[in-house]
Write an enzyme that holds these catalytic residues in place. Structure first.
Site, PDB file in Angstrom:
ATOM      1  N   HIS A 308       1.059  -1.026   0.090  1.00 50.03           N
ATOM      2  CA  HIS A 308      -0.045  -0.065   0.084  1.00 50.03           C
ATOM      3  C   HIS A 308       0.957   1.321  -0.105  1.00 50.03           C
ATOM      4  CE1 HIS A 308      -3.244   3.067   1.254  1.00 50.03           C
ATOM      5  NE2 HIS A 308      -4.028   1.954   0.754  1.00 50.03           N
ATOM      6  N   ASP A 365      -8.034  -5.167  -0.363  1.00 49.75           N
ATOM      7  CA  ASP A 365      -8.613  -6.173  -1.320  1.00 49.75           C
ATOM      8  C   ASP A 365      -8.032  -7.508  -1.262  1.00 49.75           C
ATOM      9  OD1 ASP A 365      -7.715  -3.418  -2.990  1.00 49.75           O
ATOM     10  OD2 ASP A 365      -9.757  -4.153  -2.880  1.00 49.75           O
TER      11      ASP A 365
HETATM   12  C1  SDX Z   1      -5.988   0.157  -3.135  1.00 53.76           C
HETATM   13  O1  SDX Z   1      -4.507   4.408  -2.098  1.00 53.76           O
HETATM   14  C2  SDX Z   1      -5.239   3.968  -1.292  1.00 53.76           C
HETATM   15  O2  SDX Z   1      -5.663   4.394  -0.256  1.00 53.76           O
HETATM   16  C3  SDX Z   1      -5.948   2.747  -2.141  1.00 53.76           C
HETATM   17  C4  SDX Z   1      -6.911   1.932  -1.549  1.00 53.76           C
HETATM   18  C5  SDX Z   1      -8.283   2.630  -1.173  1.00 53.76           C
HETATM   19  O3  SDX Z   1      -8.943   2.290  -0.355  1.00 53.76           O
HETATM   20  O4  SDX Z   1      -8.457   3.677  -1.995  1.00 53.76           O
HETATM   21  O5  SDX Z   1      -6.362   1.568  -0.164  1.00 53.76           O
HETATM   22  C6  SDX Z   1      -7.354   0.624  -2.376  1.00 53.76           C
HETATM   23  O6  SDX Z   1      -5.786   0.388  -4.031  1.00 53.76           O
HETATM   24  C7  SDX Z   1      -5.200  -0.809  -2.202  1.00 53.76           C
HETATM   25  C8  SDX Z   1      -4.080  -1.335  -3.044  1.00 53.76           C
HETATM   26  C9  SDX Z   1      -4.663  -2.571  -3.975  1.00 53.76           C
HETATM   27  N1  SDX Z   1      -3.577  -2.703  -4.943  1.00 53.76           N
HETATM   28  C10 SDX Z   1      -2.940  -3.983  -4.887  1.00 53.76           C
HETATM   29  O7  SDX Z   1      -3.100  -4.933  -3.956  1.00 53.76           O
HETATM   30  C11 SDX Z   1      -2.057  -4.294  -5.934  1.00 53.76           C
HETATM   31  C12 SDX Z   1      -0.614  -4.916  -5.516  1.00 53.76           C
HETATM   32  N2  SDX Z   1       0.120  -3.803  -4.798  1.00 53.76           N
HETATM   33  C13 SDX Z   1       0.885  -3.188  -5.434  1.00 53.76           C
HETATM   34  O8  SDX Z   1       0.735  -2.889  -6.858  1.00 53.76           O
HETATM   35  C14 SDX Z   1       1.485  -1.864  -4.550  1.00 53.76           C
HETATM   36  O9  SDX Z   1       1.856  -2.237  -3.337  1.00 53.76           O
HETATM   37  C15 SDX Z   1       0.482  -0.701  -4.598  1.00 53.76           C
HETATM   38  C16 SDX Z   1       0.284  -0.155  -5.857  1.00 53.76           C
HETATM   39  C17 SDX Z   1      -0.781  -0.879  -3.697  1.00 53.76           C
HETATM   40  C18 SDX Z   1       1.429   0.465  -3.792  1.00 53.76           C
HETATM   41  O10 SDX Z   1       2.519   0.736  -4.671  1.00 53.76           O
HETATM   42  P1  SDX Z   1       3.419   1.957  -4.423  1.00 53.76           P
HETATM   43  O11 SDX Z   1       3.093   2.616  -2.979  1.00 53.76           O
HETATM   44  O12 SDX Z   1       3.712   2.777  -5.476  1.00 53.76           O
HETATM   45  O13 SDX Z   1       4.711   1.097  -3.905  1.00 53.76           O
HETATM   46  P2  SDX Z   1       5.844   0.659  -4.944  1.00 53.76           P
HETATM   47  O14 SDX Z   1       4.887   0.219  -6.329  1.00 53.76           O
HETATM   48  O15 SDX Z   1       6.960   1.543  -5.289  1.00 53.76           O
HETATM   49  O16 SDX Z   1       6.336  -0.632  -3.859  1.00 53.76           O
HETATM   50  C19 SDX Z   1       7.495  -0.318  -3.459  1.00 53.76           C
HETATM   51  C20 SDX Z   1       8.440  -1.576  -3.495  1.00 53.76           C
HETATM   52  C21 SDX Z   1       8.596  -1.774  -4.999  1.00 53.76           C
HETATM   53  O17 SDX Z   1       9.719  -2.443  -4.819  1.00 53.76           O
HETATM   54  P3  SDX Z   1      11.433  -1.650  -5.106  1.00 53.76           P
HETATM   55  O18 SDX Z   1      11.139  -0.871  -6.329  1.00 53.76           O
HETATM   56  O19 SDX Z   1      11.387  -0.597  -4.082  1.00 53.76           O
HETATM   57  O20 SDX Z   1      12.577  -2.725  -5.020  1.00 53.76           O
HETATM   58  O21 SDX Z   1       7.497  -2.627  -2.853  1.00 53.76           O
HETATM   59  C22 SDX Z   1       7.548  -3.680  -4.148  1.00 53.76           C
HETATM   60  C23 SDX Z   1       7.629  -3.043  -5.307  1.00 53.76           C
HETATM   61  O22 SDX Z   1       7.954  -3.815  -6.194  1.00 53.76           O
HETATM   62  N3  SDX Z   1       5.956  -4.051  -3.887  1.00 53.76           N
HETATM   63  C24 SDX Z   1       5.632  -5.290  -4.395  1.00 53.76           C
HETATM   64  C25 SDX Z   1       4.189  -5.336  -4.094  1.00 53.76           C
HETATM   65  N4  SDX Z   1       3.840  -3.959  -3.670  1.00 53.76           N
HETATM   66  C26 SDX Z   1       4.782  -3.305  -3.727  1.00 53.76           C
HETATM   67  N5  SDX Z   1       6.184  -6.334  -4.628  1.00 53.76           N
HETATM   68  C27 SDX Z   1       5.539  -7.449  -4.735  1.00 53.76           C
HETATM   69  N6  SDX Z   1       4.169  -7.533  -4.313  1.00 53.76           N
HETATM   70  C28 SDX Z   1       3.622  -6.513  -4.110  1.00 53.76           C
HETATM   71  N7  SDX Z   1       1.976  -6.660  -3.932  1.00 53.76           N
END
Ligand code: SDX
Length: 429
Positions: A308, A365
């Site tokens: 998140h 989710d």
């Molecule tokens: C919702 O914003 C909100 O409030 C949203 C929400 C709401 O109520 O409105 O809470 C609802 O959208 C919840 C999130 C649902 N999405 C997912 O579950 C999809 C999987 N999660 C990711 O895509 C990710 O965690 C996000 C998009 C939710 C957040 O991404 P960020 O904040 O942009 O963080 P990032 O992508 O930069 O990740 C940080 C690191 C990265 O590694 P590095 O580049 O630092 O090496 O963590 C890794 C990412 O690769 N990472 C993951 C991961 N999520 C982040 N690696 C593996 N699996 C994951 N799920």
């Protein structure tokens, strides 16, 4: 707001600038950078707005480090346990919990706006039967301004509140109509004798051939899920609603844009993506392989329902939904191997160095789809459930923005393209 400031110095010119510190009632302090371009000649660069506050709001507070979520100051855990979705809607819209007469009036108001213009059913019938319901929702909600232009003077607070209530009231009706179109069933209409969530379930699942009894378990669980999904400060879809609203576009167009933003698998589309992922993993024995895929930088696979932007702790909503998922399965006397798989996936991930270091926890989710599935909601409708609930947050945030003088949202860029060059005639290329 405090009078503190942070002084920055441009080492090239030696010029300094005092950046005023803006502090709210809670949360991290922010720096006002408005003066930066005109004094030091710099813009700021923050793709994805990871370190940028876009507005001041009084609606929802999140502390990502502590896993705190409050609607108008009330902890989500208390609202989940003691409130109802329409009471939470009143709270988010108005800022205060209603008295019993205020709540009764609000519920009556919403109830009497749940019907949609009959032509909307004709509009919906134009979609192919297998159209994704989120595509239908975005199209149909965007078209509402074509039906409800009678009171569209957005400088009039009454017209604004009417548009907000109309959308809260009509989303379940539109959602159920999209589902019934997909199923090839005749249209169903809201029942004023039922409450908001019961009427939604009746519109979703009743068929003309037999009496449909709304399950009180299902109605209560949906009401809980709607509460948990109602608002979440400046997430991608809410920021989209605000940005579109900042141009003066009507609220139906703004919310339709929010629906489209929510659909993405990185956002509200994740609940559908979690179920797809769990089916793909299939068995607990394959969890390790998928955890490794999620950690592999060269593999686009991510653990859906994990991570998140704000929560670097357990999403408080996920804890409540996880417990509710258990209870629903127990109440229904069923088990779901996907629940066991999800629990094992969570256990292994939370013990893994990668997830611990990056503070990746289950989010809202991760478990919601288990409940939707147990209650008969098809996977393609999961994000529609999210949209029904989040409409309350979208319209509350839109109203707050409308009541606050707000410039049109217009970010800048770092231009990395070609510098000036002369046109080359076709014959010379
Ligand atoms: C919702 O914003 C909100 O409030 C949203 C929400 C709401 O109520 O409105 O809470 C609802 O959208 C919840 C999130 C649902 N999405 C997912 O579950 C999809 C999987 N999660 C990711 O895509 C990710 O965690 C996000 C998009 C939710 C957040 O991404 P960020 O904040 O942009 O963080 P990032 O992508 O930069 O990740 C940080 C690191 C990265 O590694 P590095 O580049 O630092 O090496 O963590 C890794 C990412 O690769 N990472 C993951 C991961 N999520 C982040 N690696 C593996 N699996 C994951 N799920």
């Amino acid at each position: 707001m405090s009078e503190q400031c942070v002084i920055i110095t441009d080492e090239n010119s030696g010029n300094t600038l005092e950046l005023p510190v803006i502090s709210g009632t809670e949360g991290e302090p922010t720096l006002s950078i408005k003066a930066l371009p005109s004094t030091l000649g710099y813009f700021t660069y923050d793709p994805g707005f990871t370190a940028t506050a876009s507005c001041t709001s009084k609606i929802t507070y999140i502390d990502g480090g502590k896993g705190i979520l409050r609607y108008r100051g009330y902890p989500i855990e208390q609202l989940a346990e003691k409130s109802t979705f329409l009471e939470v809607a009143y709270l988010l819209l108005s800022g205060e919990l209603p008295t019993s007469s205020e709540l009764a009036d609000f519920q009556d108001d919403i109830t009497h706006h749940t019907m949609v213009h009959e032509k909307l059913n004709t509009f919906i019938s134009g979609f192919h039967y297998d159209a994704h319901p989120m595509a239908m929702m975005a199209g149909v909600v965007g078209s509402l301004s074509a039906f409800y232009h009678d009171k569209m003077d957005m400088s009039d607070p009454e017209h604004r509140m009417l548009a907000a209530k109309r959308m809260i009231a009509k989303m379940p009706t539109i959602a159920a109509a999209c589902y019934r179109h997909h199923m090839g069933w005749p249209a169903a209409y809201p029942k004023n004798s039922l409450n908001y969530t019961e009427s939604f379930l009746d519109m979703m699942f009743s068929v003309p051939t037999e009496k449909y009894e709304v399950s009180t378990v299902a109605a209560r669980v949906f009401d809980l899920l709607f509460i948990l999904h109602a608002d979440h400060e400046q997430n991608a879809s809410t920021s989209t609603v605000r940005l579109v609203g900042s141009t003066g576009a009507n609220p139906y167009a703004s919310v339709a844009a929010g629906i489209s933003a929510l659909w993405g698998p990185a956002h509200g589309g994740a609940n559908e993506a979690v179920l797809t992922m769990l089916h793909e993993i299939g068995d607990v024995s394959r969890v390790g392989k998928y955890i490794e895929k999620a950690k592999d930088k060269d593999d686009p696979f991510r653990l859906m329902g994990f991570g998140h932007r704000v929560y670097k702790n357990y999403d408080p909503r996920a804890s409540i939904i996880r417990k509710a998922a258990y209870e629903v399965l127990e109440e229904l006397g069923t088990t779901d191997p996907l629940m066991d798989l999800a629990m094992e996936l969570e256990r292994i991930a939370l013990e893994d160095e990668y997830f611990i270091t990056k503070k990746l926890y289950p989010n809202v989710d991760f478990y919601s789809g288990i409940i939707y599935k147990a209650l008969g909601i098809p996977v393609s409708m999961f994000t529609v459930m999210f949209a029904i609930a989040r409409t309350v947050g979208w319209v509350s945030q839109w109203l707050e923005q409308e009541e606050t003088p707000t410039p049109i949202g217009r970010p800048r860029q770092v231009y990395a393209g070609a510098t000036e060059r002369d046109y080359v005639p076709l014959e010379s290329r």
